[in-house]
Scaffold this motif. Structure first.
Motif, PDB file in Angstrom:
ATOM      1  N   ILE A  68       0.864  -1.179   0.000  1.00  0.00           N
ATOM      2  CA  ILE A  68       0.000   0.000   0.000  1.00  0.00           C
ATOM      3  C   ILE A  68       0.899   1.226   0.000  1.00  0.00           C
ATOM      4  N   GLU A  69       0.768   2.045  -1.024  1.00  0.00           N
ATOM      5  CA  GLU A  69       1.534   3.292  -1.097  1.00  0.00           C
ATOM      6  C   GLU A  69       0.583   4.459  -0.868  1.00  0.00           C
ATOM      7  N   VAL A  70       0.930   5.335   0.062  1.00  0.00           N
ATOM      8  CA  VAL A  70       0.097   6.493   0.374  1.00  0.00           C
ATOM      9  C   VAL A  70       0.867   7.751   0.004  1.00  0.00           C
ATOM     10  N   ASP A  72      -1.546  10.630  12.092  1.00  0.00           N
ATOM     11  CA  ASP A  72      -0.971   9.413  11.490  1.00  0.00           C
ATOM     12  C   ASP A  72      -1.763   8.964  10.266  1.00  0.00           C
ATOM     13  N   VAL A  73      -2.073   9.913   9.392  1.00  0.00           N
ATOM     14  CA  VAL A  73      -2.961   9.646   8.263  1.00  0.00           C
ATOM     15  C   VAL A  73      -2.448   8.519   7.366  1.00  0.00           C
ATOM     16  N   GLU A  74      -1.149   8.453   7.135  1.00  0.00           N
ATOM     17  CA  GLU A  74      -0.624   7.400   6.260  1.00  0.00           C
ATOM     18  C   GLU A  74      -0.826   6.023   6.883  1.00  0.00           C
ATOM     19  N   ASP A  75      -0.589   5.897   8.185  1.00  0.00           N
ATOM     20  CA  ASP A  75      -0.810   4.616   8.871  1.00  0.00           C
ATOM     21  C   ASP A  75      -2.290   4.240   8.854  1.00  0.00           C
ATOM     22  N   LEU A  76      -3.160   5.213   9.071  1.00  0.00           N
ATOM     23  CA  LEU A  76      -4.599   4.967   9.052  1.00  0.00           C
ATOM     24  C   LEU A  76      -5.024   4.424   7.691  1.00  0.00           C
ATOM     25  N   VAL A  77      -4.554   5.055   6.617  1.00  0.00           N
ATOM     26  CA  VAL A  77      -4.916   4.619   5.261  1.00  0.00           C
ATOM     27  C   VAL A  77      -4.377   3.220   4.999  1.00  0.00           C
ATOM     28  N   VAL A 109      -1.761  -1.187  -4.028  1.00  0.00           N
ATOM     29  CA  VAL A 109      -2.742  -0.109  -4.120  1.00  0.00           C
ATOM     30  C   VAL A 109      -2.009   1.200  -3.847  1.00  0.00           C
ATOM     31  N   VAL A 110      -2.274   2.202  -4.679  1.00  0.00           N
ATOM     32  CA  VAL A 110      -1.766   3.546  -4.429  1.00  0.00           C
ATOM     33  C   VAL A 110      -2.949   4.401  -4.013  1.00  0.00           C
ATOM     34  N   VAL A 111      -2.797   5.108  -2.881  1.00  0.00           N
ATOM     35  CA  VAL A 111      -3.844   5.998  -2.382  1.00  0.00           C
ATOM     36  C   VAL A 111      -3.294   7.413  -2.396  1.00  0.00           C
ATOM     37  N   ALA A 156     -11.221  11.042  10.458  1.00  0.00           N
ATOM     38  CA  ALA A 156     -10.470   9.781  10.450  1.00  0.00           C
ATOM     39  C   ALA A 156     -11.388   8.592  10.178  1.00  0.00           C
ATOM     40  N   SER A 157     -12.546   8.553  10.815  1.00  0.00           N
ATOM     41  CA  SER A 157     -13.494   7.454  10.581  1.00  0.00           C
ATOM     42  C   SER A 157     -14.034   7.487   9.159  1.00  0.00           C
ATOM     43  N   HIS A 158     -14.353   8.668   8.666  1.00  0.00           N
ATOM     44  CA  HIS A 158     -14.879   8.788   7.310  1.00  0.00           C
ATOM     45  C   HIS A 158     -13.816   8.388   6.286  1.00  0.00           C
ATOM     46  N   LEU A 159     -12.583   8.824   6.507  1.00  0.00           N
ATOM     47  CA  LEU A 159     -11.492   8.450   5.606  1.00  0.00           C
ATOM     48  C   LEU A 159     -11.304   6.938   5.613  1.00  0.00           C
ATOM     49  N   THR A 160     -11.332   6.330   6.780  1.00  0.00           N
ATOM     50  CA  THR A 160     -11.196   4.874   6.865  1.00  0.00           C
ATOM     51  C   THR A 160     -12.275   4.196   6.032  1.00  0.00           C
TER      52      THR A 160
END
Length: 153
Positions: A2-4, A17-22, A37-39, A102-106
């Protein structure tokens, strides 16, 4: 793998910690499936441009999924595709729905990965099956059911 890529600073400034969350969300959605996957976390203008160019919809949206084209097996990791999320739309939706960003992004990352895996929601039966799969993945991540409002997080 997974690449963010965080292209818009608001993501990192707003979601800890957005990258870890994604990465956690994408890995959970993949389950036992293997693939890259690239995000891309970007702004509404970029999402609007991509939406207009590839979907003939000249407006920003929360998430776009671009499944990888069928490629010959080279022995390396299989690319499943790319997911692009626009900060402004996502932040406004989270606020309007009483969720943390964070929840919505997840949820939206899980949703996008499921699209890369071939899930869809064009007809009611498909939508119900996809939503059930999203709920199961999100529950494993400790995220409330996104289809039940209001949220108390």
């Amino acid at each position: 793998m997974i690449e963010v890529e965080v292209e818009a600073g608001d993501w990192a400034d707003t979601v800890a910690d957005v990258e870890d969350l994604v990465q956690r969300a994408a890995i959970a959605a993949l389950g036992s499936r293997v693939g890259g996957v690239v995000v891309l976390l970007t702004d509404d203008a970029t999402v609007q441009e991509l939406n207009a160019r590839f979907r003939d919809r000249d407006r920003p949206t929360n998430v776009l999924s671009f499944p990888a084209a069928a490629m010959p097996d080279t022995g390396g990791p299989l690319s499943l595709g790319d997911i692009v999320l626009g900060y402004g739309v996502c932040a406004r939706e989270a606020d309007a729905q009483g969720k943390t960003l964070a929840s919505h992004l997840t949820h939206l990352v899980v949703h996008g990965v499921l699209h890369l895996l071939g899930r869809d929601h064009e007809v009611d039966a498909e939508a119900e099956a996809m939503e059930a799969e999203e709920r199961a993945v999100l529950a494993r991540l400790g995220v409330a059911d996104p289809y039940t409002l209001p949220h108390d997080e």
